[in-house]
Design an enzyme around this catalytic site. Structure first.
Site: not given
Length: 322
Positions: A111-114, A164
């Site tokens: 998820i996201c910047t993972g 994102a």
């Protein structure tokens, strides 16, 4: 195939320092809400950290996961929430221990910047992926070997999936539930979580005007009308006429509110309706095509293959749940 002997799909969430608090909560909420019609849980969510040490976020608190990274050996899906700082964001690296732990898993998500963590582990080399739009430029510099698409909500590349920002992480979890158990379970889960049942992964991450105009001049009512008439030949003139706008104004406002053109949005809804019919009815492909608004079975095959990579009968065989 599920690695859990109890046949409940185990999702292991890897928590790093500087984790995004809401990202951490998303899998525990969405997967937890997925149940059979009789109320049996379909997923188990566990959390872990390297060394089972407390991990801290920027909101002023820490969490102590129940497990070390060894729990990944029994996981069917591994998920990495977003992070707001740390090695992966700074220089694109992670510890050797974490890198080894993430490799070779049946399915890995971020998820996201993972996604930075997955990229640092080498899981995204040569593969399509996405991340939060604000971090896309830095991601591209650190990981030029990744086929980054910064404009979409999520990317499903089979055994590796990226998303994102926060809300798109919910979309991705719901997409995985739909992939695992079909639309009926996914829609029931969405209702439980009070969230939209489906947003196309290729939808734009961010839009200028996410809500309809307050003066009643938005396109929400026309979108509802489109959903009720998917089997009708809906062209731009008819849609603009229903919204009492010019074609140019309607197209502009529709894109501002949804992040995509009317035609793309409509095709996505038609594909989704066709998927529901294939999963929940015994209708022939021609009838499914007609009810979903496609001109022919050939047109349905083309659109379904573009969306999920399989033909209608193969989709029904794979995703139909008795």
């Amino acid at each position: 195939m599920c690695n859990n002997p109890a046949m409940v799909h185990r999702v292991a969430v890897v928590v790093l320092n500087h984790f995004a608090p809401l990202d951490l909560g998303v899998p525990g909420q969405v997967f937890w809400a997925a149940e059979t019609a009789s109320g049996e849980k379909l997923y188990e969510v566990v959390t872990c950290s390297e060394g089972r040490v407390p991990v801290r976020c920027g909101a002023g608190y820490s969490v102590l996961p129940d497990h070390d990274l060894d729990v990944l050996d029994s996981a069917d899906t591994v998920l990495v929430p977003g992070i707001h700082a740390g090695r992966a964001l700074r220089d694109g690296t992670i510890s050797d221990t974490l890198r080894r732990a993430l490799q070779g898993r049946p399915r890995t998500m971020s998820i996201c910047t993972g996604s930075y963590v997955l990229a640092a582990a080498g899981l995204l080399d040569g593969r399509p992926a996405t991340t939060h739009w604000r971090e896309a430029a830095r991601f591209a510099r650190l990981f030029p070997q990744v086929k980054l698409d910064p404009d979409v909500l999520f990317v499903d590349d089979g055994d590796v999936l990226t998303s994102a920002g926060v809300a798109s992480g919910m979309d991705l979890c719901l997409h995985v539930i739909r992939r695992d158990h079909g639309s009926e379970v996914a829609n029931r889960t969405a209702r439980r979580c009070v969230m939209p049942p489906w947003r196309e992964g290729g939808q734009a991450q961010y839009i200028d005007r996410p809500l309809p105009y307050g003066d009643g001049g938005g396109t929400a009512a026309t979108r509802d009308w489109m959903l009720a008439h998917l089997d009708a030949p809906l062209d731009l003139n008819a849609l603009a006429g229903h919204a009492r706008m010019s074609v140019r104004t309607f197209t502009r406002r529709f894109r501002e509110e949804t992040g995509m053109s009317p035609a793309r949005w409509l095709n996505g809804q038609r594909v989704q309706h066709a998927r529901r019919l294939l999963e929940t009815t015994d209708l022939g492909v021609e009838e499914v095509s007609r009810r979903a608004g496609f001109r022919s079975a050939v047109s349905l095959r083309q659109h379904l293959h573009a969306a999920v990579g399989v033909a209608p009968l193969a989709y029904r065989h794979t995703f139909r749940r008795t």
